[in-house]
Design a protein around this motif. Structure first.
Motif, PDB file in Angstrom:
ATOM      1  N   ILE A   1      -0.071  10.767   6.270  1.00 38.78           N
ATOM      2  CA  ILE A   1      -0.626  11.893   5.498  1.00 38.78           C
ATOM      3  C   ILE A   1       0.468  12.600   4.720  1.00 38.78           C
ATOM      4  O   ILE A   1       0.292  12.963   3.548  1.00 38.78           O
ATOM      5  CB  ILE A   1      -1.368  12.869   6.431  1.00 38.78           C
ATOM      6  CG1 ILE A   1      -2.644  12.215   6.963  1.00 38.78           C
ATOM      7  CG2 ILE A   1      -1.713  14.162   5.689  1.00 38.78           C
ATOM      8  CD1 ILE A   1      -3.327  13.004   8.061  1.00 38.78           C
ATOM      9  N   GLU A   2       1.631  12.806   5.371  1.00 42.09           N
ATOM     10  CA  GLU A   2       2.748  13.471   4.691  1.00 42.09           C
ATOM     11  C   GLU A   2       3.225  12.654   3.494  1.00 42.09           C
ATOM     12  O   GLU A   2       3.534  13.209   2.430  1.00 42.09           O
ATOM     13  CB  GLU A   2       3.901  13.698   5.666  1.00 42.09           C
ATOM     14  CG  GLU A   2       3.606  14.714   6.762  1.00 42.09           C
ATOM     15  CD  GLU A   2       3.253  16.082   6.202  1.00 42.09           C
ATOM     16  OE1 GLU A   2       3.914  16.509   5.223  1.00 42.09           O
ATOM     17  OE2 GLU A   2       2.315  16.707   6.716  1.00 42.09           O
ATOM     18  N   LEU A   3       3.281  11.328   3.651  1.00 41.83           N
ATOM     19  CA  LEU A   3       3.682  10.466   2.529  1.00 41.83           C
ATOM     20  C   LEU A   3       2.635  10.489   1.420  1.00 41.83           C
ATOM     21  O   LEU A   3       2.969  10.463   0.235  1.00 41.83           O
ATOM     22  CB  LEU A   3       3.901   9.039   3.024  1.00 41.83           C
ATOM     23  CG  LEU A   3       5.184   8.794   3.819  1.00 41.83           C
ATOM     24  CD1 LEU A   3       5.178   7.395   4.415  1.00 41.83           C
ATOM     25  CD2 LEU A   3       6.415   8.986   2.945  1.00 41.83           C
ATOM     26  N   LEU A   4       1.372  10.549   1.801  1.00 38.39           N
ATOM     27  CA  LEU A   4       0.301  10.621   0.811  1.00 38.39           C
ATOM     28  C   LEU A   4       0.380  11.935   0.027  1.00 38.39           C
ATOM     29  O   LEU A   4       0.194  11.953  -1.199  1.00 38.39           O
ATOM     30  CB  LEU A   4      -1.056  10.499   1.502  1.00 38.39           C
ATOM     31  CG  LEU A   4      -2.287  10.357   0.595  1.00 38.39           C
ATOM     32  CD1 LEU A   4      -2.151   9.137  -0.304  1.00 38.39           C
ATOM     33  CD2 LEU A   4      -3.545  10.263   1.441  1.00 38.39           C
ATOM     34  N   LYS A   5       0.675  13.017   0.731  1.00 38.33           N
ATOM     35  CA  LYS A   5       0.854  14.315   0.059  1.00 38.33           C
ATOM     36  C   LYS A   5       2.029  14.258  -0.914  1.00 38.33           C
ATOM     37  O   LYS A   5       1.954  14.792  -2.026  1.00 38.33           O
ATOM     38  CB  LYS A   5       1.089  15.419   1.105  1.00 38.33           C
ATOM     39  CG  LYS A   5      -0.139  15.812   1.902  1.00 38.33           C
ATOM     40  CD  LYS A   5       0.210  16.897   2.906  1.00 38.33           C
ATOM     41  CE  LYS A   5      -1.005  17.334   3.709  1.00 38.33           C
ATOM     42  NZ  LYS A   5      -0.654  18.369   4.718  1.00 38.33           N
ATOM     43  N   GLU A   6       3.122  13.622  -0.462  1.00 39.03           N
ATOM     44  CA  GLU A   6       4.303  13.492  -1.320  1.00 39.03           C
ATOM     45  C   GLU A   6       3.976  12.685  -2.572  1.00 39.03           C
ATOM     46  O   GLU A   6       4.393  13.038  -3.682  1.00 39.03           O
ATOM     47  CB  GLU A   6       5.445  12.840  -0.550  1.00 39.03           C
ATOM     48  CG  GLU A   6       6.734  12.719  -1.351  1.00 39.03           C
ATOM     49  CD  GLU A   6       7.870  12.119  -0.554  1.00 39.03           C
ATOM     50  OE1 GLU A   6       8.828  11.620  -1.186  1.00 39.03           O
ATOM     51  OE2 GLU A   6       7.806  12.137   0.691  1.00 39.03           O
ATOM     52  N   LEU A   7       3.220  11.605  -2.392  1.00 47.73           N
ATOM     53  CA  LEU A   7       2.826  10.781  -3.533  1.00 47.73           C
ATOM     54  C   LEU A   7       1.927  11.559  -4.490  1.00 47.73           C
ATOM     55  O   LEU A   7       2.081  11.481  -5.708  1.00 47.73           O
ATOM     56  CB  LEU A   7       2.101   9.525  -3.050  1.00 47.73           C
ATOM     57  CG  LEU A   7       1.620   8.549  -4.126  1.00 47.73           C
ATOM     58  CD1 LEU A   7       2.806   8.033  -4.955  1.00 47.73           C
ATOM     59  CD2 LEU A   7       0.876   7.381  -3.500  1.00 47.73           C
ATOM     60  N   ALA A   8       0.992  12.343  -3.940  1.00 41.74           N
ATOM     61  CA  ALA A   8       0.085  13.130  -4.775  1.00 41.74           C
ATOM     62  C   ALA A   8       0.841  14.177  -5.588  1.00 41.74           C
ATOM     63  O   ALA A   8       0.504  14.451  -6.748  1.00 41.74           O
ATOM     64  CB  ALA A   8      -0.972  13.802  -3.909  1.00 41.74           C
ATOM     65  N   ALA A   9       1.893  14.750  -4.959  1.00 39.33           N
ATOM     66  CA  ALA A   9       2.649  15.800  -5.644  1.00 39.33           C
ATOM     67  C   ALA A   9       3.626  15.244  -6.670  1.00 39.33           C
ATOM     68  O   ALA A   9       3.846  15.842  -7.727  1.00 39.33           O
ATOM     69  CB  ALA A   9       3.405  16.654  -4.619  1.00 39.33           C
TER      70      ALA A   9
ATOM     71  N   VAL B   1       8.140   6.590  -2.895  1.00 40.75           N
ATOM     72  CA  VAL B   1       7.216   6.711  -1.761  1.00 40.75           C
ATOM     73  C   VAL B   1       6.903   5.366  -1.113  1.00 40.75           C
ATOM     74  O   VAL B   1       6.881   5.266   0.126  1.00 40.75           O
ATOM     75  CB  VAL B   1       5.923   7.444  -2.193  1.00 40.75           C
ATOM     76  CG1 VAL B   1       4.909   7.441  -1.052  1.00 40.75           C
ATOM     77  CG2 VAL B   1       6.238   8.880  -2.605  1.00 40.75           C
ATOM     78  N   PRO B   2       6.675   4.288  -1.881  1.00 42.36           N
ATOM     79  CA  PRO B   2       6.460   2.989  -1.222  1.00 42.36           C
ATOM     80  C   PRO B   2       7.639   2.545  -0.366  1.00 42.36           C
ATOM     81  O   PRO B   2       7.443   1.916   0.685  1.00 42.36           O
ATOM     82  CB  PRO B   2       6.243   2.034  -2.406  1.00 42.36           C
ATOM     83  CG  PRO B   2       5.713   2.893  -3.489  1.00 42.36           C
ATOM     84  CD  PRO B   2       6.427   4.205  -3.331  1.00 42.36           C
ATOM     85  N   LEU B   3       8.866   2.856  -0.787  1.00 41.52           N
ATOM     86  CA  LEU B   3      10.032   2.510   0.015  1.00 41.52           C
ATOM     87  C   LEU B   3      10.029   3.276   1.339  1.00 41.52           C
ATOM     88  O   LEU B   3      10.349   2.724   2.395  1.00 41.52           O
ATOM     89  CB  LEU B   3      11.314   2.805  -0.765  1.00 41.52           C
ATOM     90  CG  LEU B   3      11.628   1.871  -1.941  1.00 41.52           C
ATOM     91  CD1 LEU B   3      12.846   2.361  -2.694  1.00 41.52           C
ATOM     92  CD2 LEU B   3      11.850   0.439  -1.437  1.00 41.52           C
ATOM     93  N   LYS B   4       9.650   4.554   1.268  1.00 39.74           N
ATOM     94  CA  LYS B   4       9.565   5.356   2.490  1.00 39.74           C
ATOM     95  C   LYS B   4       8.468   4.836   3.409  1.00 39.74           C
ATOM     96  O   LYS B   4       8.630   4.799   4.637  1.00 39.74           O
ATOM     97  CB  LYS B   4       9.308   6.820   2.136  1.00 39.74           C
ATOM     98  CG  LYS B   4      10.476   7.520   1.458  1.00 39.74           C
ATOM     99  CD  LYS B   4      10.164   8.988   1.215  1.00 39.74           C
ATOM    100  CE  LYS B   4      11.348   9.707   0.575  1.00 39.74           C
ATOM    101  NZ  LYS B   4      11.061  11.150   0.342  1.00 39.74           N
ATOM    102  N   ALA B   5       7.357   4.438   2.813  1.00 38.33           N
ATOM    103  CA  ALA B   5       6.252   3.888   3.609  1.00 38.33           C
ATOM    104  C   ALA B   5       6.671   2.583   4.283  1.00 38.33           C
ATOM    105  O   ALA B   5       6.319   2.321   5.449  1.00 38.33           O
ATOM    106  CB  ALA B   5       5.029   3.660   2.726  1.00 38.33           C
ATOM    107  N   LYS B   6       7.425   1.754   3.561  1.00 37.31           N
ATOM    108  CA  LYS B   6       7.909   0.492   4.118  1.00 37.31           C
ATOM    109  C   LYS B   6       8.894   0.744   5.255  1.00 37.31           C
ATOM    110  O   LYS B   6       8.868   0.044   6.277  1.00 37.31           O
ATOM    111  CB  LYS B   6       8.577  -0.335   3.021  1.00 37.31           C
ATOM    112  CG  LYS B   6       9.001  -1.729   3.459  1.00 37.31           C
ATOM    113  CD  LYS B   6       7.815  -2.608   3.789  1.00 37.31           C
ATOM    114  CE  LYS B   6       8.238  -4.018   4.117  1.00 37.31           C
ATOM    115  NZ  LYS B   6       7.091  -4.866   4.508  1.00 37.31           N
ATOM    116  N   ALA B   7       9.751   1.755   5.088  1.00 38.22           N
ATOM    117  CA  ALA B   7      10.699   2.107   6.144  1.00 38.22           C
ATOM    118  C   ALA B   7       9.956   2.575   7.388  1.00 38.22           C
ATOM    119  O   ALA B   7      10.303   2.207   8.512  1.00 38.22           O
ATOM    120  CB  ALA B   7      11.648   3.197   5.648  1.00 38.22           C
TER     121      ALA B   7
END
Length: 284
Positions: free
Chosen positions: A92-100, A107-113
């Motif tokens: 959810i936090e990554l999704l919020k970051e992507l939305a902002a 963000v995809p790199l962070k999600a992969k990590a």
């Protein structure tokens, strides 16, 4: 009683009951004409199953709760659910970051990590019992915050997952009960405190050894006592030492972790220097 009566008494549906029977959660008797006949015990089990399903417990976990050691099973299921919630929160936090930011590169790199870290953490908790697995998950997780970028890192991640999938740390029933009796919240605080102390020692070993000289001496003396040598903690330590030497932990897992995580490789270099400083003062 027949299935419609059992459904009414347990506040569930005939379809759900048929599914639970198919999955082996219920084994009602069969009448001469082949109809299922449910007992009061079956209805009681149905009430428990319905409640657990409403709480998000899987069929496999329900089977363990109904037929195994429910105390241990409940603790394991709670820990698993907490892990799921933490991962969902991270997503959810990554999704919020992507939305902002609408940053489709970072963000995809962070999600992969996060995915790589979670993969290693979940395997550690499965491979090692109780709070030892949780500690290892917390300890190594801090070094897996960055994404996998090179083919060598990809290979290292694969080696780690393959190793953890194939290894299992066997302990005696006595030590398993010892780990199970530990309070989760208290042990998490203890582990974090121990990890923080280790980090301080690694960053400045000479100063840390000087500041903690008396405490170290007391601990080394305590290790010589029968009280310590006969304790579950000492037995667990010996089993862990044997495991790391014989089951590929030091020869496979640790080298792969160093290749996967530059931060962990840097940590190991510091740890080796700290170990040398310790050995100069305490030969034993």
């Amino acid at each position: 009683m027949m299935i419609h009566e059992a459904a009414e008494l347990s506040k569930t549906t005939k379809k759900a009951i048929e599914y639970y029977c198919q999955k082996g959660l219920l084994n009602p008797m069969l009448s001469e004409n082949g109809y299922r006949v449910f007992s009061d015990e079956d209805v009681d089990a149905l009430r428990k199953i319905s409640l657990l399903r409403n709480l998000g417990v899987s069929v496999e976990d329900i089977r363990e709760l109904l037929h195994g050691n429910s105390g241990k099973a409940f603790q394991r299921i709670i820990e698993k659910q907490e892990t799921i919630l933490l991962r969902e929160k991270e997503q959810i936090e990554l999704l919020k970051e992507l939305a902002a930011s609408i940053d489709w590169n970072t963000v995809p790199l962070k999600a992969k990590a996060a995915e790589s870290r979670q993969s290693v953490e979940s395997r550690l908790t499965r491979a090692f019992p109780g709070f030892w697995g949780e500690y290892l998950s917390l300890h190594f997780g801090q070094f897996l915050q960055n994404p996998v970028r090179t083919s060598d890192q990809e290979n290292a991640l694969h080696e780690i997952c393959e190793y953890l999938d194939g290894v299992h740390f066997e302990i005696t029933e006595e030590l398993e009960n010892y780990l199970d009796e530990m309070n989760s919240e208290v042990m998490h605080r203890v582990f974090r405190k121990a990890d923080a102390a280790l980090a301080d020692a690694v960053d400045d070993p000479e100063n840390w050894l000087k500041k903690n000289k008396e405490r170290i001496h007391q601990y080394l003396e305590f290790q010589k006592t029968a009280e310590y040598q006969n304790s579950p903690g000492a037995k667990l330590k010996e089993l862990l030492k044997k495991f790391t030497q014989e089951q590929g932990y030091n020869s496979i897992f640790i080298p792969a972790m160093r290749r996967l995580s530059p931060a962990y490789d840097e940590y190991i270099v510091k740890l080796q220097k700290a170990d040398q400083a310790f050995s100069r003062l305490y030969q034993q």
